[in-house]
Design an enzyme around this catalytic site. Structure first.
Site, PDB file in Angstrom:
ATOM      1  NE  ARG A 240     -26.832  -6.804  34.411  1.00 19.35           N
ATOM      2  CZ  ARG A 240     -26.500  -5.983  34.897  1.00 19.35           C
ATOM      3  NH1 ARG A 240     -25.310  -6.377  36.625  1.00 19.35           N
ATOM      4  NH2 ARG A 240     -27.165  -4.454  35.507  1.00 19.35           N
TER       5      ARG A 240
ATOM      6  CB  THR B 251     -12.104  -2.766   1.547  1.00 18.37           C
ATOM      7  OG1 THR B 251     -12.902  -2.602  -0.177  1.00 18.37           O
ATOM      8  CG2 THR B 251     -10.856  -1.892   1.399  1.00 18.37           C
TER       9      THR B 251
ATOM     10  CD  GLU C 222      -3.978  -9.469   2.538  1.00 18.36           C
ATOM     11  OE1 GLU C 222      -3.563  -8.727   2.083  1.00 18.36           O
ATOM     12  OE2 GLU C 222      -4.130 -10.184   1.183  1.00 18.36           O
TER      13      GLU C 222
ATOM     14  CD  GLN D 111     -38.902 -17.024  22.506  1.00 12.17           C
ATOM     15  OE1 GLN D 111     -39.171 -16.153  22.125  1.00 12.17           O
ATOM     16  NE2 GLN D 111     -38.318 -18.537  22.058  1.00 12.17           N
TER      17      GLN D 111
ATOM     18  CB  THR E 227      -0.852   0.619   1.560  1.00 12.86           C
ATOM     19  OG1 THR E 227      -1.164  -1.443   1.510  1.00 12.86           O
ATOM     20  CG2 THR E 227      -2.089   1.074   1.182  1.00 12.86           C
ATOM     21  CD  GLU E 228       3.510   3.079  -3.698  1.00 13.34           C
ATOM     22  OE1 GLU E 228       3.021   4.024  -4.656  1.00 13.34           O
ATOM     23  OE2 GLU E 228       3.955   2.232  -4.282  1.00 13.34           O
TER      24      GLU E 228
ATOM     25  N   GLY F  46     -24.544  -2.017  30.128  1.00 11.89           N
ATOM     26  CA  GLY F  46     -23.328  -0.694  30.062  1.00 11.89           C
ATOM     27  C   GLY F  46     -21.751  -1.284  30.246  1.00 11.89           C
TER      28      GLY F  46
ATOM     29  CD  GLN G  65     -27.736  -2.725  22.288  1.00 12.07           C
ATOM     30  OE1 GLN G  65     -26.415  -1.713  22.106  1.00 12.07           O
ATOM     31  NE2 GLN G  65     -28.984  -2.447  22.957  1.00 12.07           N
TER      32      GLN G  65
HETATM   33  C1  LIG Z   1      -3.950  -1.104  10.248  1.00 10.14           C
HETATM   34  C2  LIG Z   1      -3.686  -1.839   9.402  1.00 10.14           C
HETATM   35  C3  LIG Z   1      -2.968  -2.587   8.488  1.00 10.14           C
HETATM   36  C4  LIG Z   1      -2.258  -2.556   7.003  1.00 10.14           C
HETATM   37  N1  LIG Z   1      -1.613  -3.663   6.997  1.00 10.14           N
HETATM   38  C5  LIG Z   1      -0.577  -3.279   5.242  1.00 10.14           C
HETATM   39  C6  LIG Z   1       0.025  -4.158   5.160  1.00 10.14           C
HETATM   40  O1  LIG Z   1       1.059  -4.666   6.134  1.00 10.14           O
HETATM   41  N2  LIG Z   1       0.771  -4.169   4.171  1.00 10.14           N
HETATM   42  C7  LIG Z   1       0.271  -3.660   3.313  1.00 10.14           C
HETATM   43  O2  LIG Z   1       0.280  -2.948   1.840  1.00 10.14           O
HETATM   44  N3  LIG Z   1      -1.060  -2.848   3.150  1.00 10.14           N
HETATM   45  C8  LIG Z   1      -1.281  -2.887   4.542  1.00 10.14           C
HETATM   46  N4  LIG Z   1      -2.773  -1.924   4.862  1.00 10.14           N
HETATM   47  C9  LIG Z   1      -2.944  -1.708   3.941  1.00 10.14           C
HETATM   48  C10 LIG Z   1      -4.928  -1.610   3.356  1.00 10.14           C
HETATM   49  O3  LIG Z   1      -4.224  -3.092   3.019  1.00 10.14           O
HETATM   50  C11 LIG Z   1      -4.946  -0.930   2.714  1.00 10.14           C
HETATM   51  O4  LIG Z   1      -6.161   0.615   3.854  1.00 10.14           O
HETATM   52  C12 LIG Z   1      -6.659  -0.893   1.920  1.00 10.14           C
HETATM   53  O5  LIG Z   1      -6.799  -1.988   1.092  1.00 10.14           O
HETATM   54  C13 LIG Z   1      -7.190   0.170   1.797  1.00 10.14           C
HETATM   55  O6  LIG Z   1      -7.086   0.883   0.959  1.00 10.14           O
HETATM   56  P1  LIG Z   1      -7.023   2.315   1.419  1.00 10.14           P
HETATM   57  O7  LIG Z   1      -6.548   2.634   2.643  1.00 10.14           O
HETATM   58  O8  LIG Z   1      -6.036   3.276   0.426  1.00 10.14           O
HETATM   59  O9  LIG Z   1      -8.148   3.074   0.976  1.00 10.14           O
HETATM   60  P2  LIG Z   1      -8.513   3.468  -0.278  1.00 10.14           P
HETATM   61  O10 LIG Z   1      -9.015   2.140  -1.342  1.00 10.14           O
HETATM   62  O11 LIG Z   1      -8.573   4.698  -0.917  1.00 10.14           O
HETATM   63  O12 LIG Z   1     -11.046   2.874  -0.010  1.00 10.14           O
HETATM   64  C14 LIG Z   1     -11.504   4.266   0.518  1.00 10.14           C
HETATM   65  C15 LIG Z   1     -13.004   3.583  -0.028  1.00 10.14           C
HETATM   66  O13 LIG Z   1     -13.012   3.207  -0.851  1.00 10.14           O
HETATM   67  C16 LIG Z   1     -14.190   2.357  -1.067  1.00 10.14           C
HETATM   68  N5  LIG Z   1     -13.167   2.034  -2.682  1.00 10.14           N
HETATM   69  C17 LIG Z   1     -12.114   1.890  -2.935  1.00 10.14           C
HETATM   70  N6  LIG Z   1     -11.599   1.547  -4.638  1.00 10.14           N
HETATM   71  C18 LIG Z   1     -12.962   1.386  -4.716  1.00 10.14           C
HETATM   72  C19 LIG Z   1     -13.772   1.154  -6.040  1.00 10.14           C
HETATM   73  N7  LIG Z   1     -13.033   1.031  -6.817  1.00 10.14           N
HETATM   74  N8  LIG Z   1     -14.898   1.562  -5.978  1.00 10.14           N
HETATM   75  C20 LIG Z   1     -16.034   1.992  -4.781  1.00 10.14           C
HETATM   76  N9  LIG Z   1     -15.465   1.678  -3.343  1.00 10.14           N
HETATM   77  C21 LIG Z   1     -14.517   1.879  -3.533  1.00 10.14           C
HETATM   78  C22 LIG Z   1     -13.193   0.651  -0.042  1.00 10.14           C
HETATM   79  O14 LIG Z   1     -14.151   0.161   0.445  1.00 10.14           O
HETATM   80  C23 LIG Z   1     -12.865   2.147   1.442  1.00 10.14           C
HETATM   81  O15 LIG Z   1     -14.136   1.805   1.664  1.00 10.14           O
HETATM   82  C24 LIG Z   1      -3.149  -2.005   6.171  1.00 10.14           C
HETATM   83  C25 LIG Z   1      -3.754  -1.017   6.856  1.00 10.14           C
HETATM   84  C26 LIG Z   1      -4.411  -0.684   8.133  1.00 10.14           C
HETATM   85  C27 LIG Z   1      -5.461   0.634   8.343  1.00 10.14           C
END
Ligand SMILES: Cc1cc2nc3c(=O)[nH]c(=O)nc-3n(C[C@H](O)[C@H](O)[C@H](O)COP(=O)(O)OP(=O)(O)OC[C@H]3O[C@@H](n4cnc5c(N)ncnc54)[C@H](O)[C@@H]3O)c2cc1C
Length: 554
Positions: free
Chosen positions: A273, A372, A370, A284, A130-131, A347, A343
């Site tokens: 509880r 979203t 991995e 239920q 990721t970048e 509390g 929930q």
């Molecule tokens: C705690 C943590 C640990 C992590 N560890 C790693 C790691 O070890 N190595 C690594 O490489 N990465 C890692 N990540 C990165 C992670 O995989 C990314 O944050 C994730 O893939 C989402 O990318 P983004 O944050 O740029 O969000 P974005 O891609 O900008 O997404 C933002 C939102 O837009 C939605 N979205 C994105 N594209 C589309 C589309 N085409 N159409 C509609 N909706 C879209 C997404 O579902 C999300 O809700 C980590 C992130 C966190 C927070």
């Protein structure tokens, strides 16, 4: 019918020893302290990946000094790790995310070197994909790897760029880094301490605060050609895709483990509880909202994860879409279960001491990293849409017929209701095709959700039928017997069928495809699905009895 992996005794011993280690070194008070201090327990994680516990050995094949656990084993181990703490699990498992590109694409020498060191030295890896501007859309990455050419020969690469949100980013011994080489995206291995490799500050996060997450900067980092994974440029995105079936299964197991960790706390709490003259576990209105449906969703996810594990171990398949369904079902179920558990404790659930508040914050990450949940919906929908087109709309009707045959053989397993969900899905997809509704991205994604639920119901019913026939996988945890598994399957199938029919028709209508909504309702079998809700309360009672170890009433 796994062809790779551990035998059952070794697997159970591994799961047990991880639990014992955590009981000794990571009690609740310690986990809460790590969370409050935003501290990565590096020493403990390294001990887990050393001779003392040897978690790393299960992930490395025997050829490189490991024990060669298969995907099924990895799911059980990841579930157990996440039951302890998703942050610690992330710290341990990031190594296997990081080393997967080497495992699938590395040369024999690279595998020997890096996988061998993971097994023998317990080194920690980070996976740096990721970048800042390339998350879900990895192809837009900007990190570059320039060739260093001398005398017409490639002598190495200079890597420059910024990576973000990297688990173990500040503590890893080695990094797998995705960078644009002249022939395209390519994975490289960079070792800690190389000049120009600059880990950034540990992020202050919502949850998994016990995991180290940091940006990592690469400033002209020089690596030799032996660090190019697989030795050929341009294979990076293919290798990244190739690992998804497996890595998404790991995160799915995190959702499952954390969801059950929270729900089990709610279950225990509800037995002691007392409100309105009796324990909450007897009410239920409480159990059938906050406990039972979540147990059903989690166990449906387990069935799907297990199906993927068996297929990944037994056949040479990548299961990209199935991995996405497993991750989507399990992480959304885990997240919902943890929320319901807050929930369920009232509390007490809202304060830190009772742990469910922390689990809820921790499990949240599993629907983000991995891939979203929305990217999962897109992956699932696009792939299965092709099945629908190629079979001229017959695919899910055919799956329904298989389920109807199963229901004749095993009438209690929920296959009859899952079949209704499949028929409804086929009709909704067909109406979406005719009215060209997938041009609306929202509809495409929502169909992904419906597909995941319908396939989840199918796979769960198949698992329940095997349990009835005495063919349950012995490596699956035996918490629920065959009768309870069937009741859980029916609870899930009813919800899935209702969701597919009602929400499916609503989506079609919302996108303008509802010219004859009544005809679609009828084709989707809405009234049959509503009639199939009969027995729902009795099944939830059965599940509650199984969860609480009660004799069924009457
Ligand atoms: C705690 C943590 C640990 C992590 N560890 C790693 C790691 O070890 N190595 C690594 O490489 N990465 C890692 N990540 C990165 C992670 O995989 C990314 O944050 C994730 O893939 C989402 O990318 P983004 O944050 O740029 O969000 P974005 O891609 O900008 O997404 C933002 C939102 O837009 C939605 N979205 C994105 N594209 C589309 C589309 N085409 N159409 C509609 N909706 C879209 C997404 O579902 C999300 O809700 C980590 C992130 C966190 C927070």
């Amino acid at each position: 019918m796994a062809t790779t992996g551990l035998d059952r005794e070794t697997l159970e011993a591994a799961v047990h020893s991880i639990k014992e280690f955590a009981d000794r070194h990571l009690p609740d008070a310690k986990l809460l302290q790590l969370d409050a201090d935003d501290e990565f327990p590096e020493e403990i994680v390294r001990r887990m990946c050393s001779d003392e516990l040897g978690v790393q050995l299960f992930f490395v094949s025997e050829a490189y000094g490991g024990m060669g656990g298969g995907s099924f084993d990895v799911y059980r181990i990841c579930e157990q790790m996440a039951r302890i703490d998703v942050g610690v699990a992330t710290g341990v498992l990031a190594t296997f995310l990081g080393s997967e590109p080497i495992d699938v694409g590395g040369t024999p020498e690279q595998k020997e070197r890096w996988l061998g060191r993971i097994a023998s030295e317990g080194i920690l890896f980070a996976y740096a994909a990721t970048e800042p501007a390339a998350g879900s859309d990895l192809a837009s990455l900007r990190t570059v790897a320039e060739r260093v050419v001398e005398g017409g020969e490639i002598k190495g690469y200079r890597i420059t760029g910024n990576k973000q949100w990297i688990s173990n980013g500040g503590v890893a011994d080695a990094y797998t880094v995705l960078a644009n080489a002249p022939d395209g995206p390519t994975w490289f291995v960079v070792e800690k301490g190389e000049e120009g490799l600059i880990p950034g500050k540990h992020e202050d996060k919502h949850g998994i605060r016990a995991s180290n997450t940091a940006p990592v900067t690469f400033e002209n980092v020089l690596v030799g050609p032996d660090r190019l994974i697989g030795g050929v440029e341009g294979q990076g995105l293919v290798q990244a895709q190739a690992v998804f079936g497996y890595t998404r299964l790991m995160v799915a197991a995190f959702g499952l483990g954390a969801g059950w960790a929270a729900l089990d706390r709610a279950i225990e709490y509800s037995t002691t509880r007392i409100q309105a003259g009796g324990p909450l576990s007897e009410k239920q209105g409480y159990t059938h909202k906050l406990i039972v449906p979540h147990a059903a969703r989690l166990e449906a996810s387990r069935a799907y994860i297990e199906m993927c594990g068996v297929r990944l171990d037994g056949e040479d398949e990548r299961l990209n879409t199935e991995g996405a369904i497993a991750k989507y079902l399990a992480t959304e179920a885990g997240n919902a279960a943890a929320d319901a558990s807050i929930q369920a404790l009232g509390g007490y659930g809202y304060v830190k001491e009772y742990m469910v508040e922390k689990i809820k914050r921790d499990v949240r990450i599993t629907t983000i990293y991995e891939g979203t949940s929305e990217i999962m919906e897109m992956t699932i929908s696009r792939d299965r849409w092709q099945f629908h087109l190629k079979t001229r709309g017959a695919h899910y009707h055919d799956e329904a017929k298989k389920l109807e045959a199963l229901a004749r053989r095993s009438p209690r397993c929920g296959a009859d209701i899952a079949a209704l969900a499949m028929h409804a899905l086929a009709e909704v997809l067909e109406r979406a095709r005719v009215a060209r509704l997938t041009r609306h991205q929202h509809i495409l994604f929502r169909l992904g959700e419906l597909i995941a639920f319908a396939e989840g119901a199918q796979v769960f019913a198949e698992k329940a039928a095997r349990a009835v026939e005495g063919k349950a996988d012995p490596r699956s945890p035996g918490r629920f017997d065959a009768e309870a598994t069937c009741a859980l399957s029916r609870v899930f199938a009813r919800d899935a069928a209702r969701k597919v029919a009602i929400e499916g028709v609503a989506h079609v209508v919302s996108a303008g495809g509802g010219d004859d909504a009544a005809a679609l309702e009828s084709a989707a079998g809405l009234s049959a699905i509503l009639r199939a809700q009969a027995g729902g309360i009795a099944d939830m009672d059965r599940v509650a009895d199984a969860i609480y170890g009660r004799k069924p009433k009457g």
